[in-house]
Design an enzyme around this catalytic site. Structure first.
Site, PDB file in Angstrom:
ATOM      1  N   CYS A  16     -18.984  -2.301   1.797  1.00 59.80           N
ATOM      2  CA  CYS A  16     -17.952  -1.382   2.303  1.00 59.80           C
ATOM      3  C   CYS A  16     -18.460  -0.649   3.532  1.00 59.80           C
ATOM      4  CB  CYS A  16     -17.629  -0.380   1.206  1.00 59.80           C
ATOM      5  SG  CYS A  16     -16.531   0.929   1.732  1.00 59.80           S
ATOM      6  N   ASP A  17     -17.551  -0.368   4.466  1.00 58.25           N
ATOM      7  CA  ASP A  17     -17.974   0.319   5.699  1.00 58.25           C
ATOM      8  C   ASP A  17     -17.910   1.833   5.596  1.00 58.25           C
ATOM      9  OD1 ASP A  17     -15.277   0.895   5.792  1.00 58.25           O
ATOM     10  OD2 ASP A  17     -15.092   0.479   7.931  1.00 58.25           O
TER      11      ASP A  17
ATOM     12  N   HIS B  24     -16.668   4.075  -2.801  1.00 58.71           N
ATOM     13  CA  HIS B  24     -15.872   5.259  -2.436  1.00 58.71           C
ATOM     14  C   HIS B  24     -16.125   6.396  -3.430  1.00 58.71           C
ATOM     15  CE1 HIS B  24     -12.595   3.062   0.164  1.00 58.71           C
ATOM     16  NE2 HIS B  24     -13.806   2.977   0.663  1.00 58.71           N
TER      17      HIS B  24
ATOM     18  N   ARG C  39       0.847  -1.197   0.000  1.00 57.14           N
ATOM     19  CA  ARG C  39       0.000   0.000   0.000  1.00 57.14           C
ATOM     20  C   ARG C  39       0.884   1.249   0.000  1.00 57.14           C
ATOM     21  NH1 ARG C  39      -4.724   2.008   4.305  1.00 57.14           N
ATOM     22  NH2 ARG C  39      -4.925   4.054   3.383  1.00 57.14           N
TER      23      ARG C  39
ATOM     24  N   ARG D 141      -0.487   7.714   3.959  1.00 56.35           N
ATOM     25  CA  ARG D 141      -1.522   7.095   4.788  1.00 56.35           C
ATOM     26  C   ARG D 141      -1.098   5.697   5.290  1.00 56.35           C
ATOM     27  NH1 ARG D 141      -5.020   7.894   8.351  1.00 56.35           N
ATOM     28  NH2 ARG D 141      -6.318   6.096   8.561  1.00 56.35           N
TER      29      ARG D 141
ATOM     30  N   ASN E 242     -10.477  -4.494  -0.277  1.00 57.93           N
ATOM     31  CA  ASN E 242     -10.347  -3.400  -1.236  1.00 57.93           C
ATOM     32  C   ASN E 242      -9.401  -3.793  -2.381  1.00 57.93           C
ATOM     33  OD1 ASN E 242     -11.994  -1.232  -0.474  1.00 57.93           O
ATOM     34  ND2 ASN E 242     -10.661  -0.767   1.255  1.00 57.93           N
TER      35      ASN E 242
ATOM     36  N   TYR F 210     -14.449  10.694  -0.081  1.00 54.71           N
ATOM     37  CA  TYR F 210     -13.330  10.278  -0.936  1.00 54.71           C
ATOM     38  C   TYR F 210     -13.203  11.140  -2.193  1.00 54.71           C
ATOM     39  CZ  TYR F 210     -11.510   6.129   1.418  1.00 54.71           C
ATOM     40  OH  TYR F 210     -10.881   5.285   2.299  1.00 54.71           O
TER      41      TYR F 210
HETATM   42  P1  NAD Z   1      -3.753  -5.868   6.838  1.00 58.23           P
HETATM   43  O1  NAD Z   1      -2.568  -5.888   5.926  1.00 58.23           O
HETATM   44  O2  NAD Z   1      -3.606  -5.432   8.246  1.00 58.23           O
HETATM   45  O3  NAD Z   1      -4.399  -7.336   6.866  1.00 58.23           O
HETATM   46  C1  NAD Z   1      -4.738  -8.043   5.746  1.00 58.23           C
HETATM   47  C2  NAD Z   1      -4.323  -9.502   5.908  1.00 58.23           C
HETATM   48  O4  NAD Z   1      -4.646 -10.198   4.698  1.00 58.23           O
HETATM   49  C3  NAD Z   1      -2.816  -9.727   6.150  1.00 58.23           C
HETATM   50  O5  NAD Z   1      -2.632 -10.402   7.354  1.00 58.23           O
HETATM   51  C4  NAD Z   1      -2.388 -10.562   4.954  1.00 58.23           C
HETATM   52  O6  NAD Z   1      -1.386 -11.506   5.258  1.00 58.23           O
HETATM   53  C5  NAD Z   1      -3.683 -11.219   4.551  1.00 58.23           C
HETATM   54  N1  NAD Z   1      -3.706 -11.750   3.198  1.00 58.23           N
HETATM   55  C6  NAD Z   1      -3.159 -11.225   2.086  1.00 58.23           C
HETATM   56  N2  NAD Z   1      -3.410 -12.018   1.021  1.00 58.23           N
HETATM   57  C7  NAD Z   1      -4.136 -13.060   1.471  1.00 58.23           C
HETATM   58  C8  NAD Z   1      -4.699 -14.214   0.852  1.00 58.23           C
HETATM   59  N3  NAD Z   1      -4.564 -14.426  -0.471  1.00 58.23           N
HETATM   60  N4  NAD Z   1      -5.380 -15.088   1.608  1.00 58.23           N
HETATM   61  C9  NAD Z   1      -5.524 -14.883   2.933  1.00 58.23           C
HETATM   62  N5  NAD Z   1      -5.013 -13.804   3.583  1.00 58.23           N
HETATM   63  C10 NAD Z   1      -4.334 -12.913   2.861  1.00 58.23           C
HETATM   64  O7  NAD Z   1      -4.836  -5.005   6.113  1.00 58.23           O
HETATM   65  P2  NAD Z   1      -5.994  -4.098   6.732  1.00 58.23           P
HETATM   66  O8  NAD Z   1      -5.519  -2.707   6.775  1.00 58.23           O
HETATM   67  O9  NAD Z   1      -6.510  -4.710   7.958  1.00 58.23           O
HETATM   68  O10 NAD Z   1      -7.080  -4.221   5.621  1.00 58.23           O
HETATM   69  C11 NAD Z   1      -7.655  -5.462   5.256  1.00 58.23           C
HETATM   70  C12 NAD Z   1      -8.565  -5.297   4.071  1.00 58.23           C
HETATM   71  O11 NAD Z   1      -9.796  -4.712   4.434  1.00 58.23           O
HETATM   72  C13 NAD Z   1      -8.006  -4.407   2.988  1.00 58.23           C
HETATM   73  O12 NAD Z   1      -8.408  -4.904   1.737  1.00 58.23           O
HETATM   74  C14 NAD Z   1      -8.622  -3.072   3.285  1.00 58.23           C
HETATM   75  O13 NAD Z   1      -8.562  -2.209   2.207  1.00 58.23           O
HETATM   76  C15 NAD Z   1      -9.993  -3.542   3.646  1.00 58.23           C
HETATM   77  N6  NAD Z   1     -10.791  -2.606   4.400  1.00 58.23           N
HETATM   78  C16 NAD Z   1     -12.057  -2.600   4.071  1.00 58.23           C
HETATM   79  C17 NAD Z   1     -12.918  -1.798   4.721  1.00 58.23           C
HETATM   80  C18 NAD Z   1     -14.328  -1.833   4.270  1.00 58.23           C
HETATM   81  O14 NAD Z   1     -15.243  -1.812   4.997  1.00 58.23           O
HETATM   82  N7  NAD Z   1     -14.547  -1.908   2.981  1.00 58.23           N
HETATM   83  C19 NAD Z   1     -12.492  -0.983   5.747  1.00 58.23           C
HETATM   84  C20 NAD Z   1     -11.169  -1.002   6.095  1.00 58.23           C
HETATM   85  C21 NAD Z   1     -10.316  -1.858   5.422  1.00 58.23           C
HETATM   86  C1  LMR Z   2      -7.917   1.225   4.943  1.00 56.55           C
HETATM   87  O1  LMR Z   2      -8.038   0.304   4.190  1.00 56.55           O
HETATM   88  O2  LMR Z   2      -7.185   1.128   5.941  1.00 56.55           O
HETATM   89  C2  LMR Z   2      -8.614   2.494   4.557  1.00 56.55           C
HETATM   90  O3  LMR Z   2      -9.781   2.186   3.875  1.00 56.55           O
HETATM   91  C3  LMR Z   2      -8.906   3.372   5.682  1.00 56.55           C
HETATM   92  C4  LMR Z   2      -7.671   4.021   6.188  1.00 56.55           C
HETATM   93  O4  LMR Z   2      -7.423   3.869   7.391  1.00 56.55           O
HETATM   94  O5  LMR Z   2      -6.976   4.674   5.411  1.00 56.55           O
END
Ligand code: NAD
Ligand code: LMR
Length: 442
Positions: A169-170, A200, A93, A285, A147, A265
């Site tokens: 999405c949240d 977004h 990221r 970020r 995402n 966004y």
């Molecule tokens: P993070 O990096 O902390 O955690 C993601 C995890 O996914 C990691 O532990 C990684 O090892 C694992 N991973 C990667 N590829 C994988 C695979 N093929 N199979 C199983 N596990 C796998 O990330 P984060 O910041 O916690 O975000 C997680 C996801 O949620 C992201 O896609 C982020 O953009 C999304 N997100 C969505 C929302 C929403 O509501 N839409 C809100 C916040 C974050």
């Molecule tokens: C994320 O995936 O972490 C974003 O959607 C939100 C942030 O904290 O930037």
């Protein structure tokens, strides 16, 4: 009452403990017999795995728990898959954000050029997890909030059209918490909203109370003056100061079209120059998330593991995650809850592409979702959405055809990128950075 089995895919995510707390707080609505964590990175998942076990055991020792990297163990006998994977993790990221910034372009990890790069990484990861679900628990539902949601949803539509996957999405929910405060509602659940757009990338067009009274003009008037925050809010109300800046920036966004309330966004797409001016190209970020949320959550999980109890934990229920329980409950108990989902347009927005993945209100029951109609949308919104949706479709084309040209077109079309020369430079740097993840583009 039936008890359900859940697997959280992307178990090592910083959001996992908060989601578990949310699940444990809602056992009366959604009784559980098993919670599993699945990740393909054991070391990362281990940051949270033991603490999650303690949280669960202390709340309800009858719930079975396992943290695993074995897809068969993870996906066998589950009713719901909560998928939030980040392929390439926060290290990638960081590059999604920093590479475009080298050329004065805002990276933006979902709908900007950073999101295009992230999309090409995410598609195979999400498809792989859908395949595990279909192999080991074909009747399960996947609630997917990995995402970049729009690109992932388009890949699901194209490559897994019959899969039991719901993309959600949240972000709108986060904004609705503030909208409820602005309008004086006790909770966002007291509001009945209309919203349309892409993920977004959308607008609220109506906010009614339970009696049908319309509040959208009040909200527009407020946002034109203050943005999406209260007049006397300060940064302490927000998880970090950048979210407060984002809430205030809504004032500039809504000034461009004061007939509806925009997702915050849009600051990235309409005010990219301001965002670049306020971003340190060496500290974006992704770095903030590592230094704040990741440090806080992993630190607290390590403390819980050390003391062996979560009694005094500072971890909090993820209020944004409440939609996950709402959605699972709607599917499990046929509640016909009204929720914003990312679904094929299929005529819901009557003057927009049928096969676009749009974010609109749907009614959710045991067989899935039924979208509500939106009708015609105005030129400004339609123009922005057409540019963005085609950019996202081109990313999925690039994945499917291993095509350099399609990816170049996607980046050239992206609203954050000024011209094709810059698009090509960003793409060539992305290719170098994503060697371990992207298909080879020819
Ligand atoms: P993070 O990096 O902390 O955690 C993601 C995890 O996914 C990691 O532990 C990684 O090892 C694992 N991973 C990667 N590829 C994988 C695979 N093929 N199979 C199983 N596990 C796998 O990330 P984060 O910041 O916690 O975000 C997680 C996801 O949620 C992201 O896609 C982020 O953009 C999304 N997100 C969505 C929302 C929403 O509501 N839409 C809100 C916040 C974050
Ligand atoms: C994320 O995936 O972490 C974003 O959607 C939100 C942030 O904290 O930037």
């Amino acid at each position: 009452m039936k008890k359900f089995s859940i697997v959280i895919a992307g178990g090592g995510s910083t959001y996992t403990p908060e989601i578990i707390l949310m699940l444990l707080d809602n056992l009366d609505r959604l009784p559980l017999r098993s919670i599993k964590l699945y990740d393909n990175d054991e070391e990362r998942q281990n940051h949270v795995a033991k603490a999650c076990e303690i949280l669960i055991k202390e709340k309800d020792p009858t719930i079975q728990y396992v943290a695993t990297t074995d897809p068969e163990v993870a996906y066998t006998d589950v009713d719901f898959v909560l998928a939030h994977i980040r392929v390439g993790k926060l290290e990638m990221r960081s590059l999604d954000e920093k590479i475009p910034l080298k050329y004065g372009v805002v990276g933006q990890e979902t709908c900007g050029p950073g999101g295009m790069a992230y999309g090409l990484r995410s598609i195979p990861g999400v498809l792989e997890n859908i395949e595990y679900m279909e192999k080991y628990s074909p009747n399960a539902w996947m609630l997917n909030y990995s995402n970049p949601a729009s690109i992932v949803a388009e890949a699901c539509r194209r490559f897994k059209p019959n899969s039991r996957v719901i993309n959600i999405c949240d972000m709108p929910i986060g904004m609705e918490h503030t909208i409820a405060r602005i309008l004086g509602f006790k909770s966002r659940k007291e509001m009945c909203i209309r919203y349309y757009g892409l993920n977004h990338f959308g607008w609220w067009t109506s906010i009614k109370d339970k009696d049908g009274k319309e509040y959208i003009q009040d909200l527009i008037a407020h946002q034109l003056k203050y943005g999406n925050c209260l007049a006397d809010d300060d940064a302490s109300y927000y998880t970090d100061s950048s979210w407060f800046d984002t809430a205030k920036k809504v004032k500039d966004i809504i000034a461009i079209d004061p007939t509806m309330c925009p997702n915050s966004y849009f600051q990235y797409y309409l005010f990219g120059d301001d965002m670049v001016a306020h971003t340190d190209p060496n500290y974006t970020r992704a770095d903030q998330v590592v230094d704040t949320r990741e440090k806080r959550v992993f630190g607290e999980c390590a403390r819980i593991e050390k003391v062996g109890t979560a009694k005094d934990t500072t971890l909090q229920i993820g209020i944004h995650a409440e939609f996950i329980v709402d959605l699972a409950t709607a599917l499990a108990f046929n509640t016909h809850e009204r929720m914003l989902l990312i679904v094929p347009n299929n005529g819901a927005i009557s003057n927009f592409e049928k096969d676009a993945m749009v974010e609109i209100p749907c009614i959710v029951g045991k067989d899935g979702y039924e979208p509500l109609t939106v009708g015609e949308i105005p030129h400004f919104q339609k123009g922005l959405m057409e540019q963005q949706v085609n950019c996202e479709k081109l990313v999925v084309d690039a994945y499917e055809q291993h095509s350099y040209l399609k990816m170049l077109q996607a980046l050239t079309l992206n609203k954050c990128v000024p011209n094709a020369n810059v698009a090509r430079k960003i793409l060539d740097d992305f290719i170098e950075a994503n060697k371990a993840y992207w298909p080879e583009l020819k």
